[in-house]
Design an enzyme around this catalytic site. Structure first.
Site, PDB file in Angstrom:
ATOM      1  N   THR A   1       5.916 107.335  37.762  1.00 31.37           N
ATOM      2  CA  THR A   1       5.730 108.052  36.779  1.00 31.37           C
ATOM      3  C   THR A   1       5.512 109.509  36.880  1.00 31.37           C
ATOM      4  O   THR A   1       4.930 109.919  37.808  1.00 31.37           O
ATOM      5  CB  THR A   1       4.399 107.507  35.803  1.00 31.37           C
ATOM      6  OG1 THR A   1       4.743 106.117  35.225  1.00 31.37           O
ATOM      7  CG2 THR A   1       4.130 108.487  34.569  1.00 31.37           C
TER       8      THR A   1
ATOM      9  N   ARG B   1       7.050  94.920  27.372  1.00 29.27           N
ATOM     10  CA  ARG B   1       5.672  95.596  27.871  1.00 29.27           C
ATOM     11  C   ARG B   1       5.621  97.082  27.827  1.00 29.27           C
ATOM     12  O   ARG B   1       6.734  97.549  28.063  1.00 29.27           O
ATOM     13  CB  ARG B   1       5.354  94.991  29.321  1.00 29.27           C
ATOM     14  CG  ARG B   1       4.245  95.576  30.160  1.00 29.27           C
ATOM     15  CD  ARG B   1       4.851  96.765  30.745  1.00 29.27           C
ATOM     16  NE  ARG B   1       3.471  97.347  31.552  1.00 29.27           N
ATOM     17  CZ  ARG B   1       3.145  98.601  32.117  1.00 29.27           C
ATOM     18  NH1 ARG B   1       4.314  99.247  32.172  1.00 29.27           N
ATOM     19  NH2 ARG B   1       2.196  98.730  33.087  1.00 29.27           N
TER      20      ARG B   1
ATOM     21  N   GLY C   1       3.272 100.424  28.898  1.00 30.92           N
ATOM     22  CA  GLY C   1       2.210 100.748  29.793  1.00 30.92           C
ATOM     23  C   GLY C   1       1.242 101.691  28.987  1.00 30.92           C
ATOM     24  O   GLY C   1       1.215 101.909  28.067  1.00 30.92           O
ATOM     25  N   ASP C   2       0.630 102.347  29.817  1.00 23.43           N
ATOM     26  CA  ASP C   2      -0.372 103.566  29.492  1.00 23.43           C
ATOM     27  C   ASP C   2       0.204 104.820  29.054  1.00 23.43           C
ATOM     28  O   ASP C   2      -0.266 105.852  28.398  1.00 23.43           O
ATOM     29  CB  ASP C   2      -1.601 103.641  30.516  1.00 23.43           C
ATOM     30  CG  ASP C   2      -0.743 104.247  31.893  1.00 23.43           C
ATOM     31  OD1 ASP C   2       0.027 103.637  32.385  1.00 23.43           O
ATOM     32  OD2 ASP C   2      -1.490 105.018  32.626  1.00 23.43           O
TER      33      ASP C   2
ATOM     34  N   THR D   1      -1.002 108.318  36.193  1.00 25.65           N
ATOM     35  CA  THR D   1      -0.168 107.476  36.884  1.00 25.65           C
ATOM     36  C   THR D   1      -0.645 106.118  37.553  1.00 25.65           C
ATOM     37  O   THR D   1      -1.657 106.413  38.309  1.00 25.65           O
ATOM     38  CB  THR D   1       0.807 108.049  37.957  1.00 25.65           C
ATOM     39  OG1 THR D   1       1.702 107.265  38.533  1.00 25.65           O
ATOM     40  CG2 THR D   1       0.165 108.820  39.003  1.00 25.65           C
ATOM     41  N   GLY D   2      -0.143 105.176  37.514  1.00 25.01           N
ATOM     42  CA  GLY D   2      -0.751 103.959  38.162  1.00 25.01           C
ATOM     43  C   GLY D   2      -0.572 102.538  37.424  1.00 25.01           C
ATOM     44  O   GLY D   2       0.269 102.676  36.367  1.00 25.01           O
TER      45      GLY D   2
HETATM   46  N1  ASP Z   1       1.663 103.821  34.548  1.00 26.23           N
HETATM   47  C1  ASP Z   1       2.895 103.320  34.584  1.00 26.23           C
HETATM   48  C2  ASP Z   1       2.973 102.133  33.758  1.00 26.23           C
HETATM   49  O1  ASP Z   1       2.158 101.215  33.770  1.00 26.23           O
HETATM   50  C3  ASP Z   1       3.478 102.865  35.846  1.00 26.23           C
HETATM   51  C4  ASP Z   1       3.311 104.587  36.842  1.00 26.23           C
HETATM   52  O2  ASP Z   1       2.360 105.222  36.587  1.00 26.23           O
HETATM   53  O3  ASP Z   1       4.461 104.489  37.525  1.00 26.23           O
HETATM   54  O4  ASP Z   1       3.615 101.765  33.115  1.00 26.23           O
END
Ligand code: ASP
Length: 354
Positions: free
Chosen positions: A220, A248, A250-251, A271-272
């Protein structure tokens, strides 16, 4: 008469305060994902390729800040550079869903107005960050998903592409590998490593090979910025997780989880592993620790990323910036692509823990 003088004085003082100049504090901080990024898994070519794009992204945003532009505009310009690169899991380089599609999410928040915009699960918008900004500035809503978001983007004149634009061989192979392993993957897996190919003629490195040889990471991208009027902004853009299913999200597009900005506290982009970041309301928690407990941006970000998230098993990192140009870039994974540029133009790009 006295009342008039008092009123005039009040107007003068408040306009002087609101016009406070933050030119010497302008700052821009970026991330390009956290994860298993070690020196051992890196090659000079790969490092150079990532650093080049990160530097280009920093410069694009900084130019806007230096010319007096807003932090929202700077965040947009910065993120667009990373969205247009196949190296990051956002825009062009987005990962594949279980169905073999690319579903993108992005969000923006303006720390001055506390307005926000987000889109989720879109498949045809070339630069999701720009549509997120359009949602914030040109609609009555905060978040739009799927087809509706795409209709809105088209109406706003955003660049619409065929879904095949997001196809990259490396990400597709990562999906096949994830499917084989029957598990939800985060961006890509180290087991898929292969040798980097160079063009026999030019010696140039195939950019997609660079992605493929990278260990598990969350690719991300995000940016936080402080402009000369003292306004903070934060933005995040992603393809989510390889092999994600059932729509789905994400955050990254969730205000308070992956993105948050408030002039009185800080601007944050994360990111995570998204599910952990949503449950921990990471970005807002950092802001709340500053607001309610008076913590510095560094202490607040450390508290959430290095303590709370670690205790809960959530891997990843954040970038966080306050109104005085103080920033923190904590991560609890092996590495995080990250960088910053300050008002005098000094910049730095970092990848590893040390
Ligand atoms: N945070 C992102 C997600 O869970 C993934 C990422 O940080 O690459 O969609």
């Amino acid at each position: 008469m006295k009342t008039i003088y008092c009123l005039l004085l009040l107007v003068f003082v408040s306009s002087a305060l609101s016009a406070q100049d933050y030119s010497d504090k302008i700052t821009l901080v970026i991330h390009g994902g956290a994860g298993t990024i070690t020196r051992a898994s890196m090659t000079p070519e790969k490092e150079k390729a990532y650093k080049n794009v990160l530097n280009e992204a920093l410069q694009a945003g900084f130019k806007i800040l230096r010319d007096g532009g807003t932090s929202v505009k700077a965040v947009e310009a910065t993120i667009r550079v990373m969205e247009d690169s196949p190296l990051f899991n956002a825009g062009k380089g987005a990962v594949f869903t279980n169905e073999g599609k690319n579903e993108l999410d992005a969000s923006i928040m303006d720390g001055k107005t506390l307005k926000a915009g987000a889109i989720a699960g879109v498949t045809t918008i070339r630069n999701p960050i720009s549509t997120a900004i359009a949602v914030m500035e040109k609609s009555e809503h905060v978040m739009m998903a799927g087809k509706g978001a795409e209709v809105f983007a088209k109406q706003q004149g955003e660049v619409i592409v065929d879904p095949s634009y997001f196809y990259t061989e490396a990400r597709y192979k990562a999906l096949q590998n994830a499917r084989e392993q029957e598990k939800v993957e985060l961006d890509h897996d180290a087991k898929e490593e292969k040798k980097i190919k160079k063009s026999p003629k030019t010696g140039a490195v195939n950019q997609e090979d660079l992605i493929f040889t990278e260990g598990k990471k969350f690719g991300t991208v995000g940016c936080v910025a402080l402009d000369k009027n003292g306004n903070l902004a934060a933005g995040t853009s992603t393809g989510g997780m390889t092999n994600k299913r059932y729509g789905r999200i994400g955050d990254a597009p969730i205000i308070g989880a992956g993105t948050y900005a408030n002039n009185t506290t800080c601007a944050v982009s994360a990111t995570g592993h998204g599910e952990f970041f949503i449950r921990s309301v990471v970005a807002y928690d950092i802001s709340a620790l500053m607001e309610y407990k008076g913590l510095s941006v560094k202490d607040a970000a450390d508290e959430v990323v290095m303590k709370k998230l670690v205790e809960r098993g959530g891997e990843g990192g954040v970038i966080a910036l306050d109104r005085n140009g103080n920033f923190a870039m904590p991560f609890n994974s092996e590495g995080m692509y990250r960088g910053y540029i300050k008002n005098d133009g000094t910049s730095n790009i970092l990848i590893y823990k040390d």
